[in-house]
Design an enzyme around this catalytic site. Structure first.
Site, PDB file in Angstrom:
ATOM      1  N   HIS A   1       0.748  -6.960   2.216  1.00 54.30           N
ATOM      2  CA  HIS A   1       1.373  -7.388   0.744  1.00 54.30           C
ATOM      3  C   HIS A   1       1.965  -8.594   1.089  1.00 54.30           C
ATOM      4  O   HIS A   1       2.841  -9.015   1.993  1.00 54.30           O
ATOM      5  CB  HIS A   1       2.189  -6.213   0.370  1.00 54.30           C
ATOM      6  CG  HIS A   1       3.332  -6.071   1.220  1.00 54.30           C
ATOM      7  ND1 HIS A   1       4.532  -6.755   1.078  1.00 54.30           N
ATOM      8  CD2 HIS A   1       3.387  -4.880   1.982  1.00 54.30           C
ATOM      9  CE1 HIS A   1       5.264  -5.949   2.282  1.00 54.30           C
ATOM     10  NE2 HIS A   1       4.828  -5.117   2.636  1.00 54.30           N
ATOM     11  N   ASP A   2       2.048  -9.553  -0.156  1.00 58.87           N
ATOM     12  CA  ASP A   2       2.812 -10.646  -0.236  1.00 58.87           C
ATOM     13  C   ASP A   2       2.651 -11.777   0.824  1.00 58.87           C
ATOM     14  O   ASP A   2       3.282 -12.704   1.090  1.00 58.87           O
ATOM     15  CB  ASP A   2       4.177 -10.556  -0.217  1.00 58.87           C
ATOM     16  CG  ASP A   2       4.522  -9.410  -1.238  1.00 58.87           C
ATOM     17  OD1 ASP A   2       4.641  -9.824  -2.140  1.00 58.87           O
ATOM     18  OD2 ASP A   2       5.020  -8.295  -0.982  1.00 58.87           O
TER      19      ASP A   2
ATOM     20  N   GLY B   1       3.569  -7.674   6.411  1.00 58.52           N
ATOM     21  CA  GLY B   1       3.985  -8.220   4.938  1.00 58.52           C
ATOM     22  C   GLY B   1       4.621  -9.594   4.988  1.00 58.52           C
ATOM     23  O   GLY B   1       5.427  -9.924   5.823  1.00 58.52           O
TER      24      GLY B   1
END
Length: 259
Positions: free
Chosen positions: A119-120, A137
């Site tokens: 994520h991200d 992340g």
């Protein structure tokens, strides 16, 4: 162009020139651009945007919920650009509300089998992820990098443009642009000379990068003083990018190994 055995949510927007293979599942709020090929047994969840002329191979998981305990089902996104190749069993997660809210992947990247992009993350263009390379992340990987097989990158790290990691490298700090890293934990080896020559970088730039690496990352005097001195005297764009990357590092730079 959509196999009748595929399961496509009514809200998904798939260009008429795209291909969707058998037993692929495409969820709500997914957009797929022109001439993108999605093979069989792929799962794509939304919100996810996929550009044009991508190739996504079987058993890839695209746009699934992030592996983050803070995530509570917020409508975060995954954005994928154009002409990427995503091979078997790769996993690409959406963003989180506590992060950027989206994971972004640029253009012309090769993402080999079993790669994980969490994520991200922000991925630039022309990046090669060898088999089973994994990003935690909030990682940034800039243009033209090559991550060797089984490379691991700690959360919030940056990998600078045209950097290279060896097989099994574990990065717990930032890897500057144009540099080589190897080992667990990884150490800086030097400038990625072979890779830069293959990409057409001028010999004068490669030589200047080598000098900057030696003076700044292997030198014994104060690093801030060395960076300021080199910035004042150099007009080589690649050297300035290297030095400015080091100056703006939040996690710190990987340590240099023995020469």
């Amino acid at each position: 162009m959509i196999d009748p055995r595929a399961d496509v949510h009514p809200s998904a927007e798939i260009d008429s020139t795209a291909h969707v293979g058998a037993f692929t599942v495409i969820g709500a709020n997914v957009r797929i651009g022109s001439d993108t090929w999605v093979g069989p047994h792929v799962v794509i969840q939304g919100p996810t945007e996929i550009g044009r002329e991508n190739r996504i191979y079987q058993f890839a998981s695209i746009g699934e919920a992030p592996q983050d305990r803070s995530y509570r089902g917020e409508p975060t996104r995954l954005v994928i650009g154009d002409r990427n190749v995503i091979r078997e069993c790769a996993t690409l997660s959406r963003g989180t509300e506590r992060g950027r809210g989206e994971t972004v992947i640029g253009h012309d990247n090769l993402i080999m089998a079993y790669v994980h992009i969490a994520h991200d993350c922000i991925i630039g263009n022309d990046v090669i992820f060898s088999n089973a390379a994994s990003l935690a992340g909030h990682v940034e990987v800039q243009d033209g990098c090559t991550l060797g097989g089984f490379t691991l990158v700690h959360q919030f790290c940056r990998v600078g443009a045209h950097a290279f990691t060896s097989m099994g490298a574990a990065l717990n700090r930032d890897l500057p642009p144009y540099c080589l890293a190897s080992g667990n934990y990884a150490r800086l080896i030097g400038i990625n000379k072979v890779g830069l020559r293959r990409k057409g970088f001028a010999e004068e730039s490669i030589h200047a990068l080598h000098r900057a690496f030696t003076e700044v990352l292997r030198g014994r005097s104060d690093r801030k003083t060395r960076i300021a001195s080199l910035l004042a005297e150099t007009d080589v764009a690649e050297v300035r990018r290297l030095l400015e990357f080091i100056q703006t590092s939040a996690r710190g730079i990987l340590r240099a190994g023995r020469s």
